[in-house]
Motif scaffolding. Structure first.
Motif, PDB file in Angstrom:
ATOM      1  N   SER A  78       0.822  -1.203   0.000  1.00  0.00           N
ATOM      2  CA  SER A  78       0.000   0.000   0.000  1.00  0.00           C
ATOM      3  C   SER A  78       0.857   1.254   0.000  1.00  0.00           C
ATOM      4  N   GLN A  79       1.925   1.249   0.801  1.00  0.00           N
ATOM      5  CA  GLN A  79       2.830   2.394   0.844  1.00  0.00           C
ATOM      6  C   GLN A  79       3.530   2.571  -0.504  1.00  0.00           C
ATOM      7  N   SER A  96       0.989   4.120  -2.901  1.00  0.00           N
ATOM      8  CA  SER A  96       0.809   5.524  -2.538  1.00  0.00           C
ATOM      9  C   SER A  96       1.971   6.377  -3.030  1.00  0.00           C
ATOM     10  N   MET A 139      -4.450   1.836   4.086  1.00  0.00           N
ATOM     11  CA  MET A 139      -4.203   3.255   4.290  1.00  0.00           C
ATOM     12  C   MET A 139      -5.489   3.893   4.783  1.00  0.00           C
TER      13      MET A 139
END
Length: 292
Positions: free
Chosen positions: A168-169, A172, A257
């Protein structure tokens, strides 16, 4: 700072059902108490409580948490004084952390309070906060540089370390490159030979979106396709009840997130590439894409 929010769209009394949903969610939601928070009465009168901020428990989380709460309050048109205060507290924490000597962050690292990707994450959040507070453009050069560095760090993770949070990071950070206009770099990072099992739907959506944006830069007419792609995701994330948890069967776009941070990033991308307008002086309209 956020006086401009009152100028968004039509008068509050004639907002559509989407705004009514956000208002209803605001009235029922309890914002977690923290070092900085507010208390609400039924008529929205507020008592402000500000206490000393502690930098001893996952400091990067504090920066992101206050930013996310500020974005939520902006979406709900709650109170510009409160949202601005949250942004300022977030910025103050970020500046305090970034000003600390390396020895202090190394101590945090030993106590599992601070990890290598925390500093670039804090730097990125700081760029967003500063732009929001000043109603200015984001420093795109710095955003691209820090995001690229963070992606290069994250892509070396393997096995159990390459899990939902890391994926997810990573995604992003790719969005940040797209915000900064670095579409070819985003393409390269999206081509990494790794599984995106947890974020598969958003990963595939992002990859196709980036492809269309590259074609747009080359002069191709892709406005219809872009609108369709954004509508697909925005129809879901505009709901104040959207949950990012993959355990929710109805959630087609899981990502580990905070949903408000996702909304912020995707609203910026849509504004830059669909509306084709600068961020400076237009943050009201950028954020109104979500709650309208």
């Amino acid at each position: 700072m956020f006086r401009f929010l009152k100028k968004v769209g039509v008068k509050k009394s004639s907002h559509d059902n989407r705004f009514n949903e956000w208002e209803k969610e605001l009235r029922t939601r309890i914002i977690p108490e923290s070092d900085f928070y507010y208390r609400k009465s039924k008529d929205f009168n507020k008592t402000f409580v500000v206490e000393k901020v502690s930098l001893t428990t996952m400091p990067s989380f504090s920066v992101r948490r206050y930013l996310e709460e500020a974005i939520y309050l902006i979406f709900t048109k709650f109170d510009e004084q409160v949202s601005t205060a949250y942004l300022q507290v977030s910025l103050d924490i970020a500046n305090a952390i970034l000003a600390l000597p390396q020895s202090e962050t190394e101590r945090w690292n030993a106590e599992d309070l601070y990890i290598k990707e925390d500093r670039p994450s804090i730097l990125i959040d700081k760029l967003f906060i500063e732009a929001l507070l000043a109603n200015e453009n984001i420093n795109m050069t710095e955003l691209a540089c820090v995001s690229d560095s963070l992606l290069n760090h994250l892509k070396v993770y393997k096995g159990s370390l390459w899990e939902d949070v890391t994926q997810s990071q990573y995604l992003s950070s790719v969005w940040n490159l797209m915000i900064a206009g670095q579409l070819q770099d985003a393409k390269a990072h999206l081509s990494v030979r790794k599984s995106f099992r947890y974020t598969e739907n958003l990963y595939n959506w992002t990859k196709q979106l980036n492809k269309l944006l590259i074609e747009q830069q080359s002069g191709a007419e892709v406005d219809t396709e872009l609108n369709t792609m954004f509508d697909e995701v925005f129809d879901i994330i505009r709901s104040p009840y959207w949950q990012t948890d993959r355990q929710k069967e109805e959630n087609r776009f899981p990502i580990t997130m905070n949903p408000n941070y996702v909304r912020l990033q995707l609203a910026i991308i849509r504004w830059l590439y669909v509306e084709k307008q600068p961020l400076k002086g237009h943050w009201n309209e950028v954020l109104a894409q979500v709650s309208r």
